[in-house]
Design an enzyme around this catalytic site. Structure first.
Site, mmCIF file in Angstrom:
data_model
loop_
_atom_site.group_PDB
_atom_site.id
_atom_site.type_symbol
_atom_site.label_atom_id
_atom_site.label_comp_id
_atom_site.label_asym_id
_atom_site.label_seq_id
_atom_site.Cartn_x
_atom_site.Cartn_y
_atom_site.Cartn_z
ATOM 1 N N LYS A 79 0.821 -1.219 0.000
ATOM 2 C CA LYS A 79 0.000 0.000 0.000
ATOM 3 C C LYS A 79 0.850 1.262 0.000
ATOM 4 O O LYS A 79 0.396 2.308 -0.444
ATOM 5 C CB LYS A 79 -0.968 -0.027 1.176
ATOM 6 C CG LYS A 79 -2.037 -1.116 0.989
ATOM 7 C CD LYS A 79 -3.095 -1.096 2.067
ATOM 8 C CE LYS A 79 -4.216 -2.069 1.748
ATOM 9 N NZ LYS A 79 -3.793 -3.496 1.875
HETATM 10 C C1 LIG Z 1 -4.442 -4.535 1.257
HETATM 11 C C2 LIG Z 1 -3.720 -5.819 1.143
HETATM 12 C C3 LIG Z 1 -4.132 -6.832 0.247
HETATM 13 C C4 LIG Z 1 -5.377 -6.710 -0.599
HETATM 14 O O1 LIG Z 1 -5.258 -5.729 -1.599
HETATM 15 P P1 LIG Z 1 -6.578 -5.173 -2.355
HETATM 16 O O2 LIG Z 1 -6.098 -4.038 -3.146
HETATM 17 O O3 LIG Z 1 -7.518 -4.757 -1.249
HETATM 18 O O4 LIG Z 1 -7.135 -6.294 -3.149
HETATM 19 C C5 LIG Z 1 -3.369 -7.991 0.157
HETATM 20 N N1 LIG Z 1 -2.273 -8.168 0.914
HETATM 21 C C6 LIG Z 1 -1.845 -7.225 1.793
HETATM 22 C C7 LIG Z 1 -0.637 -7.501 2.622
HETATM 23 C C8 LIG Z 1 -2.548 -6.019 1.938
HETATM 24 O O5 LIG Z 1 -2.131 -5.099 2.822
#
Ligand SMILES: *Cc1c(COP(=O)(O)O)cnc(C)c1O
Length: 477
Positions: free
Chosen positions: A120
């Protein structure tokens, strides 16, 4: 270029106009009116670019109302080795989102070397700089209210800390996050970051965010904003690494690549879909679900049935524990041939807590046109995959990345490079790693004593009025 709503009843807006907002006023999500397309000649030039140059090339098309010189300055400030090499302590390492070869034709796309050790950061850090830029220009300020079960909250706080005209109020549950995740957030001492710990679970936090946002008088008076996963700028920024990875694992632009993506809210993989719409030669996008398999069920059967909170289970890949995939509507808008009336019809049922079956609408065949695949990974699969990656490739992966690798390998095709997206580092999920491997994951440099740092947070009851009072007390700091 303008942005339109998936529900078709909101005025078209520019990138800057939708940057600070969430849903469109008609309840839909914004998408480009038409996708900008990179030609074969464009792609040939892009092959030689580094991450920052690629970011500018892609974002200049999507954020075309920001002067290119300003956009370049924001990108150059965001995508630096200092920000994106936390997870790689080797001091001379300076790549943004490098691709690691596991074996011939199989790669790990490293997206988790940013400040909070999860993918993220790739988009959120840019969002922090974009917000500061836009607010300064407009002479406004914003109070960001969010709820987190772990990765989103810390990524948002590390992106917004110290930013002018931005305050963050992040609700987190008293129980449920790992100690590492708690320490990451609560150890921030920046005056504009407020951690509100609720005596409840994640769903309580989310309900309070909704309650506060539904109080339109309060929302307007205190300029409440969000940075959740439907934010278009986040999705846009996530398209960049699909381009970067494609060029890294191919030698010519007539080759295609498959991507496997650990998915929850469908934001990450939605960016892959958009990169493909913009001309990236993607062979297939593979959706990996955990036990909370809303998305896998859809791609297998055509039925989209969001779960209730009670039906959502807590798993060892907690960042994928979602009951509904908030970005999925963007993909469905394209899948229906951009038929906003159809999207309104389908989500009419979903918004009432129901479901839809694409087969009944004669649209399920279209899923094949978009070359999507899916699969599911459970706790035992996750543990086995972490062990397999460690033994076979000497690489320690986190539980979410393991879900993606497991499902990706099930869909691997000879001759097509498979890129598995790494969504977090194992250091964030120590207990799961100890269970799988009998040893603790390594900590990136500087984080060895994270849990012993002084923490700054306020504990509150599950009470919207109490949360509002804290916001009101700090909203003009
Ligand atoms: C947020 C997250 C996801 C999922 O991603 P999306 O964009 O919501 O599909 C998967 N793995 C980790 C470690 C995350 O922080």
């Amino acid at each position: 270029m303008n942005y339109i709503s998936t529900r078709g009843n909101a005025p078209a807006q520019t990138f800057s106009q939708i940057l600070l907002g969430g849903l469109a006023p008609d309840g839909g999500l914004y998408l480009p009116e038409t996708y900008p397309r990179f030609s074969a000649d464009d792609l040939a030039v892009m092959r030689g670019m580094d991450y920052r140059e690629l970011a500018l090339t892609v974002l200049a098309r999507l954020a075309d109302d920001i002067p290119v010189a300003d956009l370049k300055a924001l990108i150059d400030r965001t995508y630096t080795a200092a920000t994106y090499c936390h997870g790689r302590p080797d001091s001379d390492f300076d790549q943004i989102a490098p691709v690691r070869r596991l074996e011939d034709g199989l790669y790990l796309l490293e997206l988790s070397n940013g400040p909070t050790l999860a993918f993220k950061d790739m988009a959120m850090q840019l969002l922090g700089n974009l917000f500061e830029y836009a607010l300064e220009k407009a002479g406004q300020d914003i109070n960001i209210l969010g709820a987190t079960s772990g990765d989103t909250g810390s990524a948002a706080e590390y992106a917004m800390r110290g930013k002018k005209n931005v305050r963050v109020f992040m609700l987190s549950p008293l129980e449920g996050m790992t100690r590492f995740q708690q320490a990451q957030m609560y150890s921030l001492q920046d005056a504009n970051i407020h951690n509100l710990v609720l005596r409840g679970v994640f769903d309580d936090c989310q309900d309070i965010v909704k309650a506060v946002s539904n109080d339109l008088e309060f929302k307007g008076r205190y300029r409440i904003g969000a940075v959740n996963s439907i934010n278009w700028a986040r999705v846009a920024a996530q398209t960049i690494y699909y381009f970067n990875a494609y060029f890294a694992v191919t030698t010519a632009n007539d080759q295609t690549v498959a991507f496997s993506v650990p998915s929850g809210n469908f934001g990450n993989i939605c960016a892959g879909h958009i990169a493909r719409q913009m001309g990236l030669p993607v062979h297939k996008l593979i959706v990996a679900s955990n036990e909370n398999d809303v998305l896998d069920e859809f791609f297998q059967t055509g039925v989209y049935r969001p779960r209730s909170a009670a039906e959502t289970t807590h798993t060892s890949s907690p960042s994928m524990d979602i009951s509904k995939a908030s970005n999925f509507e963007r993909f469905m808008f394209d899948l229906t041939g951009r038929d906003a009336a159809k999207v309104r019809e389908l989500w009419g049922a979903v918004d009432q807590g129901g479901a839809f079956d694409l087969k009944r609408h004669g649209l399920f065949e279209r899923v094949t046109e978009y070359a999507m695949a899916s699969g599911k990974s459970r706790h035992a699969d996750r543990m086995a995959t972490i062990r397999m990656a460690w033994q076979r490739f000497g690489v320690m992966i986190d539980p979410h990345t393991a879900d993606g690798l497991k499902v990706g390998l099930e869909h691997r095709e000879a001759g097509i490079p498979l890129v598995c997206l790494e969504t977090a580092l194992p250091a964030k999920f120590e207990d799961a790693i100890v269970e799988a491997l009998g040893r603790k994951p390594e900590r990136p440099a500087g984080l060895a004593d994270l849990e012993s740092l002084a923490q700054r947070y306020e504990v509150l009851n599950v009470d919207a009025e109490a949360v509002k009072a804290v916001i009101a007390a700090h909203a003009n700091d």
